[in-house]
Design a protein around this motif. Structure first.
Motif, mmCIF file in Angstrom:
data_model
loop_
_atom_site.group_PDB
_atom_site.id
_atom_site.type_symbol
_atom_site.label_atom_id
_atom_site.label_comp_id
_atom_site.label_asym_id
_atom_site.label_seq_id
_atom_site.Cartn_x
_atom_site.Cartn_y
_atom_site.Cartn_z
ATOM 1 N N VAL A 54 91.186 103.436 4.043
ATOM 2 C CA VAL A 54 89.782 103.793 3.113
ATOM 3 C C VAL A 54 89.671 102.668 1.883
ATOM 4 O O VAL A 54 92.263 103.091 1.578
ATOM 5 N N PHE A 55 89.748 101.226 1.863
ATOM 6 C CA PHE A 55 89.992 100.558 0.939
ATOM 7 C C PHE A 55 89.340 100.424 -0.121
ATOM 8 O O PHE A 55 88.229 101.316 0.281
ATOM 9 N N GLY A 144 98.243 96.822 -3.872
ATOM 10 C CA GLY A 144 98.314 96.187 -3.167
ATOM 11 C C GLY A 144 98.379 95.489 -1.843
ATOM 12 O O GLY A 144 98.176 96.066 -0.919
ATOM 13 N N GLU A 145 98.384 94.679 -2.021
ATOM 14 C CA GLU A 145 98.494 93.391 -0.765
ATOM 15 C C GLU A 145 99.800 94.220 -0.048
ATOM 16 O O GLU A 145 101.161 93.269 -0.960
ATOM 17 N N ILE A 146 100.962 94.057 1.157
ATOM 18 C CA ILE A 146 101.598 94.624 2.207
ATOM 19 C C ILE A 146 102.260 94.124 2.893
ATOM 20 O O ILE A 146 101.323 94.478 3.882
ATOM 21 N N ALA A 175 93.821 95.652 -2.272
ATOM 22 C CA ALA A 175 94.687 94.847 -1.239
ATOM 23 C C ALA A 175 92.921 94.614 0.280
ATOM 24 O O ALA A 175 91.691 94.926 -0.152
ATOM 25 N N GLN A 176 93.225 93.615 0.510
ATOM 26 C CA GLN A 176 91.976 92.822 1.718
ATOM 27 C C GLN A 176 92.419 93.993 3.507
ATOM 28 O O GLN A 176 93.846 93.802 3.526
ATOM 29 N N PRO A 177 91.647 94.351 4.065
ATOM 30 C CA PRO A 177 91.861 95.190 5.001
ATOM 31 C C PRO A 177 92.266 93.372 5.889
ATOM 32 O O PRO A 177 91.456 92.481 6.104
#
Length: 262
Positions: A54-55, A144-146, A175-177
């Motif tokens: 879930v984003f 966030g982006e990880i 975050a982006q998928p």
């Protein structure tokens, strides 16, 4: 063939065997969400023993958290729920409210909270928890982006879920998928809640849920309302707009017009 390639092939064969064995031991089981169109696209409901992502944008974190709480309540089947959070998530979004869980119809006594110091600890804790078949669901909340959460890390979580039958829910804020082994992927936004009753001024929680990835059917986008009493989603209720009644002392405009014409 070199020893390194032989070793890599052996690892891949082992992973494939584990996936196939898990599918035999745990055939596809799903739980209906309650929203007819979403359940139809999901071929009956949200699959258990799988990973679901879930984003949301950072400012939509509250809506996505509520949606994940609803999913967790549906799939956990009254068994304990483990929620793993980064310390950074709590700094950004604040602590989860146990009274909020209760207002959504979920029993906060079944929720175990784990605060992880870093991403590696959160991923390791979630993988270990997903391997425990005593749990109903595991929620992993990341902000966030990880870079540590790559395809390999996603595969580890999926294998653990398939091996135990426990469902994993990944809440990804800001975050982006990216490519993953998730069964479904959602993008969440808040939707307008309908007017509530006099004793429920906030109204029912309503979500703008977009299904971006679905391994077993089509994608789609729906407005989904959470029913706190029945603990399930549904189509949004229709609330007619109130119409103000004409004052009793005011004469009918048609009668006034006839008098002026006369």
């Amino acid at each position: 063939m070199s020893g390194a390639r032989m070793s890599a092939l052996a690892v891949l064969r082992g992973q494939i065997e584990r996936i196939e064995t898990a599918e035999v031991v745990h055939p596809r089981d799903c739980i209906a969400l309650g929203h007819s169109e979403a359940d139809s696209a999901l071929k009956g409901g949200l699959a258990r023993a799988a990973i679901h992502e879930v984003f949301c944008e950072g400012r939509q974190g509250a809506a996505a958290t509520g949606f994940v709480m609803g999913l967790a309540g549906r799939v956990s089947a009254r068994r304990p729920l483990l929620w793993v959070r980064q310390d950074f998530s709590e700094i950004e979004t604040g602590a989860l409210s146990m009274s909020g869980l209760a207002e959504l119809g979920l029993d906060p006594r079944r929720v175990v909270m784990v605060r992880a110091a870093d991403v590696e600890s959160a991923l390791r804790t979630s993988a270990d928890a997903l391997a425990c078949d005593a749990l109903g669901a595991v929620v992993l909340e990341l902000w966030g982006e990880i870079r540590q959460f790559d395809l390999v890390a996603s595969r580890k979580l999926t294998l653990a879920a398939q091996g135990s039958g426990v469902t994993g829910l990944l809440l990804r804020m800001a975050a982006q998928p990216l490519p993953s082994t998730a069964e479904t992927r959602w993008m969440l936004r808040a939707a307008h809640s309908p007017p509530g009753s006099a004793w429920d001024a906030w109204g029912a929680p309503v979500f703008d849920a977009e299904l971006l990835r679905n391994r077993h059917g089509p994608c789609g986008r729906w407005i989904m309302e959470w029913n706190c009493d029945e603990c399930q989603f549904s189509e949004p209720s229709t609330y007619p707009q109130p119409v103000a009644a004409a004052p009793a002392h005011r004469q009918d405009p048609a009668v006034l017009q006839q008098r002026r014409a006369g």
